[in-house]
Design an enzyme around this catalytic site. Structure first.
Site, short mmCIF file in Angstrom:
data_model
loop_
_atom_site.label_atom_id
_atom_site.label_comp_id
_atom_site.label_asym_id
_atom_site.label_seq_id
_atom_site.Cartn_x
_atom_site.Cartn_y
_atom_site.Cartn_z
N TYR A 58 -7.65 -6.57 8.69
CA TYR A 58 -8.51 -7.12 9.74
C TYR A 58 -8.81 -8.57 9.40
O TYR A 58 -9.24 -8.86 8.29
CB TYR A 58 -9.87 -6.43 9.75
CG TYR A 58 -9.93 -4.99 10.13
CD1 TYR A 58 -10.50 -4.61 11.33
CD2 TYR A 58 -9.49 -4.00 9.26
CE1 TYR A 58 -10.62 -3.27 11.66
CE2 TYR A 58 -9.59 -2.67 9.59
CZ TYR A 58 -10.16 -2.31 10.78
OH TYR A 58 -10.28 -0.99 11.12
N HIS B 4 -15.59 1.61 16.77
CA HIS B 4 -16.61 0.75 16.17
C HIS B 4 -16.72 -0.60 16.86
O HIS B 4 -15.74 -1.13 17.37
CB HIS B 4 -16.25 0.46 14.70
CG HIS B 4 -16.05 1.68 13.88
ND1 HIS B 4 -15.17 1.71 12.83
CD2 HIS B 4 -16.61 2.92 13.92
CE1 HIS B 4 -15.19 2.90 12.26
NE2 HIS B 4 -16.06 3.66 12.92
N LYS C 169 -11.72 -9.48 16.40
CA LYS C 169 -10.87 -9.01 15.30
C LYS C 169 -9.41 -9.24 15.66
O LYS C 169 -9.00 -9.10 16.81
CB LYS C 169 -11.04 -7.51 15.08
CG LYS C 169 -12.43 -7.05 14.76
CD LYS C 169 -12.46 -5.52 14.72
CE LYS C 169 -13.87 -5.04 14.53
NZ LYS C 169 -13.96 -3.58 14.57
#
Length: 173
Positions: free
Chosen positions: A130, A62, A72
């Site tokens: 995350y 993703h 991230k």
């Protein structure tokens, strides 16, 4: 915390340093000053948890397109995962960096803009946290097949659980 470069520029393994005593342990999971010293410009604006009850659950690959491209910091806070960053930037050559993240070690992986991310759980009840620096924008969410031969990612096991969306991503390119 210490920082260890991977084969992909900007993808950095963040090594945890736990302080232990009779009360237990303390681990600093993110520090703006330490990231800046390491040349990583990252200001999280969201935190999310991914709960995965079954071993060999796959999530990925993703990313988000501009203008919502995101960075991230990913950490496994329960269990263990095989975590992968894939360089989709121009000139990146579709290289990947893979590390095992476990709650026991506390390490994390920093993934810059232009890289896809995915993981395969190695244990039951794996939970991944995350820290993200851009809001989730569904219209700009993208993905590619986890098993695309162009990526040559050496997944340690065949996924047992894959979401419909991840199963349906097209090959890259």
């Amino acid at each position: 915390m210490r920082f260890r470069a991977t084969a992909i520029p900007g993808v950095v393994e963040v090594l945890a340093e736990r302080a232990r005593d009779a009360r237990g342990a303390f681990l600093r999971s993110w520090c703006a000053a330490r990231f800046a010293e390491a040349g990583l410009h990252f200001t999280p604006t969201q935190a999310s948890l991914s709960e995965n009850p079954h071993r060999h659950t796959l999530r990925g690959m993703h990313w988000q397109d501009a203008p919502a491209a995101e960075q991230k910091l990913v950490r496994c806070v329960r269990g263990a995962v095989f975590d992968v960053a894939l360089d989709l930037r121009a000139g990146g050559g579709l290289r990947h960096a893979a590390v095992v993240l476990s709650a026991e070690e506390g390490h994390a992986l920093f993934i810059p803009r232009g890289c896809a991310h995915g993981f395969l759980t190695l244990t039951d009840d794996a939970v991944v946290e995350y820290l993200i620096d851009a809001p989730y924008t569904p219209a700009l969410a993208r993905g590619a097949r986890w098993d695309d031969p162009a990526f040559a990612i050496p997944w340690p096991a065949t996924p047992a659980v894959i979401g419909d969306r991840d199963r349906a991503w097209p090959p890259h390119g």
